[in-house]
Enzyme design. Sequence first.
Site, short mmCIF file in Angstrom:
data_model
loop_
_atom_site.label_atom_id
_atom_site.label_comp_id
_atom_site.label_asym_id
_atom_site.label_seq_id
_atom_site.Cartn_x
_atom_site.Cartn_y
_atom_site.Cartn_z
CD GLU A 194 -3.37 -1.24 0.76
OE1 GLU A 194 -3.24 0.10 0.28
OE2 GLU A 194 -3.69 -1.99 0.40
CB CYS A 228 -1.75 7.55 1.47
SG CYS A 228 -2.98 6.49 1.83
P1 NAD Z 1 8.42 4.84 5.21
O1 NAD Z 1 8.04 4.22 3.55
O2 NAD Z 1 9.56 5.98 5.27
O3 NAD Z 1 8.35 3.48 5.98
C1 NAD Z 1 7.00 3.02 6.19
C2 NAD Z 1 7.85 2.19 7.63
O4 NAD Z 1 8.55 1.81 6.80
C3 NAD Z 1 7.62 1.69 8.58
O5 NAD Z 1 7.42 1.12 9.77
C4 NAD Z 1 9.84 2.09 8.60
O6 NAD Z 1 9.91 1.56 9.64
C5 NAD Z 1 9.82 1.26 7.72
N1 NAD Z 1 10.99 1.42 6.58
C6 NAD Z 1 11.31 2.77 6.84
N2 NAD Z 1 12.72 2.42 6.05
C7 NAD Z 1 12.64 1.70 5.84
C8 NAD Z 1 13.81 0.27 5.14
N3 NAD Z 1 14.93 1.48 4.20
N4 NAD Z 1 13.69 -1.21 5.27
C9 NAD Z 1 12.77 -1.49 5.98
N5 NAD Z 1 11.64 -0.96 6.33
C10 NAD Z 1 11.62 1.08 6.82
O7 NAD Z 1 6.53 5.95 5.33
P2 NAD Z 1 6.02 6.50 5.96
O8 NAD Z 1 6.87 7.46 6.29
O9 NAD Z 1 5.87 5.83 7.06
O10 NAD Z 1 4.98 7.19 5.20
C11 NAD Z 1 4.47 7.82 5.07
C12 NAD Z 1 4.98 7.17 3.28
O11 NAD Z 1 3.32 6.03 3.01
C13 NAD Z 1 4.23 7.74 1.53
O12 NAD Z 1 4.39 7.87 1.23
C14 NAD Z 1 2.49 7.72 2.26
O13 NAD Z 1 1.71 8.06 1.04
C15 NAD Z 1 1.94 6.37 2.42
N6 NAD Z 1 1.40 5.55 2.40
C16 NAD Z 1 1.02 4.87 1.63
C17 NAD Z 1 -0.27 4.29 1.94
C18 NAD Z 1 -1.61 3.52 1.55
O14 NAD Z 1 -2.52 2.69 2.54
N7 NAD Z 1 -2.03 3.26 0.11
C19 NAD Z 1 -0.76 4.74 3.44
C20 NAD Z 1 -0.42 5.75 4.25
C21 NAD Z 1 0.99 5.98 3.82
#
Ligand code: NAD
Length: 442
Positions: A194, A228
Site C-alpha cells: 500500500e 496518502c
Molecule cells: P516509510 O516507507 O518511510 O516507512 C514505512 C515503514 O517502513 C515504517 O514502519 C518504517 O520503519 C519502515 N522502513 C522505513 N525505511 C525502511 C527501510 N529502508 N527498510 C525497511 N523498512 C523501512 O513511510 P512513512 O513515512 O511511514 O509513510 C509515508 C508514506 O506512506 C507516503 O509515501 C504515503 O503515501 C504512504 N502511505 C500509503 C498508504 C496507503 O494506504 N497506500 C497509507 C499511508 C501512507
Amino acid sequence: MNYKTDIKYRKAVLKKLLNTIIIHENEIIKALYDDFKKPAFEAVLTETNYVITELKDTIKNIHKWAKPKMVLPSILNFPSIDYIYNDPYGKVLIIAPWNYPFQLALCPLVAAIAAGNQVVLKPSELTPHTSAIIAKIIAKTFAINHVEVIEGGIEVSQSLLKQRWDYIFFTGSVPVGKIVAKAAAENLTPVTLELGGKNPCILDETTNLKLAAKRIVWGKFINAGQTCIAPDYLIVHYDIKTEFIDFLKKEITLAYGKKPEESPDFARIINSRNWTRLVNMIEPEKVIFGGQTNESKQYISPTLIEEANLDSNIMKEEIFGPLLPILTYKSQAELHTIITRYEKPLSLYVFTKNNSFAEKIIQDYSFGGGCVNDTVIHFSNKRLPFGGVGHSGIGAYHGKMSFDTFTHKKAIVKKAYWLDLPMRYAPYKDKLATIRKLLKWI
Ligand code: NAD
C-alpha cells in the site's frame, strides 16, 4: 487454542481486542496528539472509530467469510462437489507507516487474525506514543506466539524482512515498498504493498466552485496534508482559476481561522526531516496563500502555490504535507501531458458537472481509486477495494477484501467413488474424436 482452524476462537479474540481498544480509546487519542498534535476529532474519525467499525464488521461476518464456499462443479469431473477453502497463509508480517499510525497498523492486523494467521506487527518508529499503546493493547489481548508487536526503526524492519514469512503486508513509501518487494522475492512471499504517489485533482469549467473548494480543502489539509490519498496537486481549467483560488482561500480561513498555527484542528509535520523537505519545496515567489513556517513547532501553514513548472521541486515527488500546487490547463492535451508525466497515482479526483468528462477521465487513466466531486471519501466505504496500481501499490483491502487478502483460496474437488467415467484414462486410442465432441458440447 487453535487460531488456524478454530473460527470461534478467532471471533472471541477479536471481541477481546475490540473491548481493549474501547477501554484504551482515550489513551490512543492522547498518543496521537502527543505524536503530532493530531486533533481528537480526526483521531476518532480516521483512527479509533475506523478500527472499531472494521472490527465489528469482521466479528459479525467472520463465520460467513471463513467457511468453505461451495462452487458449481465442472461437468468434466462428474460426479464431484467443489469447494474453495479459506486457508490462512501462516506467519504474516505487517509493517505500518506513521501517518495514520493506529488505523494502518490495526486494520490489516484485524483481517490477518480473522483469517487465522499468526502475526508480527511493526508499527512506525516516528509515532512512538502510538507505537507504545499499540504494543500495550496487543500484549493485553493476544498470546505472544499468536500476535507480537516488535517496535523499532529501519534496522528492526530490515532484520524482520530477512526472515521468512508466508505473507507481508506493507504500508508506506514507494522506495521502501521496493525494498520490501525485493526481500519478499527472495522467498517468493506474496505481498500487499500500500504505497503513495502524486494524486491529481482535476477541475473543469463546469465545477461547483464553492463546494469543490470546501471538499478539496478538507481532503488536502486533514492530517496536515500527510495523507496518502490527499490531492497532491490541482489541475484547474484556466477559465475558472482566479475565481476558484478565491474560494480556496476563503475555505481555508473558514476551516482553520486567520492563524492556523493556533487552530486546534490542524496537525503538525511529523518530524524535522519532513519539515525541512517540505520547506525546501516552497518557492516564496510562487506562494499565493499561507507559506508561514515555524521550525521549533514543526508547523507549516496551509499553503497555496501557483505552479507552472513540472520540473520544480514540488512537482518532482509526492508532497505529503500542507502545500497545494495549482496548475492550469486549457485543452485535454495539456491535461493529458500533466497526468501522464507521473507514475500511476493512488488516487485521482475530478470535479465537474459534466458526466461524460468524468467518465472519460476515469476510463483514460490508471489509478488506485478516487472520487467524482469529492476527495478522500472512497476510503470509507468497506465495499470498495482500497489499494494502488503500478507504483502506487499491489493488492487492495477493506471489508471482506481484507479477509481475502490474508487468505489463500484453496481449491478442492471432492470426487465420488460411485461412478468412474473411463474417457480420460490412457490408452487414448479411438477417443480423440469423442473428446473433441464432448469438449465442444461443454
Ligand atoms: P516509510 O516507507 O518511510 O516507512 C514505512 C515503514 O517502513 C515504517 O514502519 C518504517 O520503519 C519502515 N522502513 C522505513 N525505511 C525502511 C527501510 N529502508 N527498510 C525497511 N523498512 C523501512 O513511510 P512513512 O513515512 O511511514 O509513510 C509515508 C508514506 O506512506 C507516503 O509515501 C504515503 O503515501 C504512504 N502511505 C500509503 C498508504 C496507503 O494506504 N497506500 C497509507 C499511508 C501512507
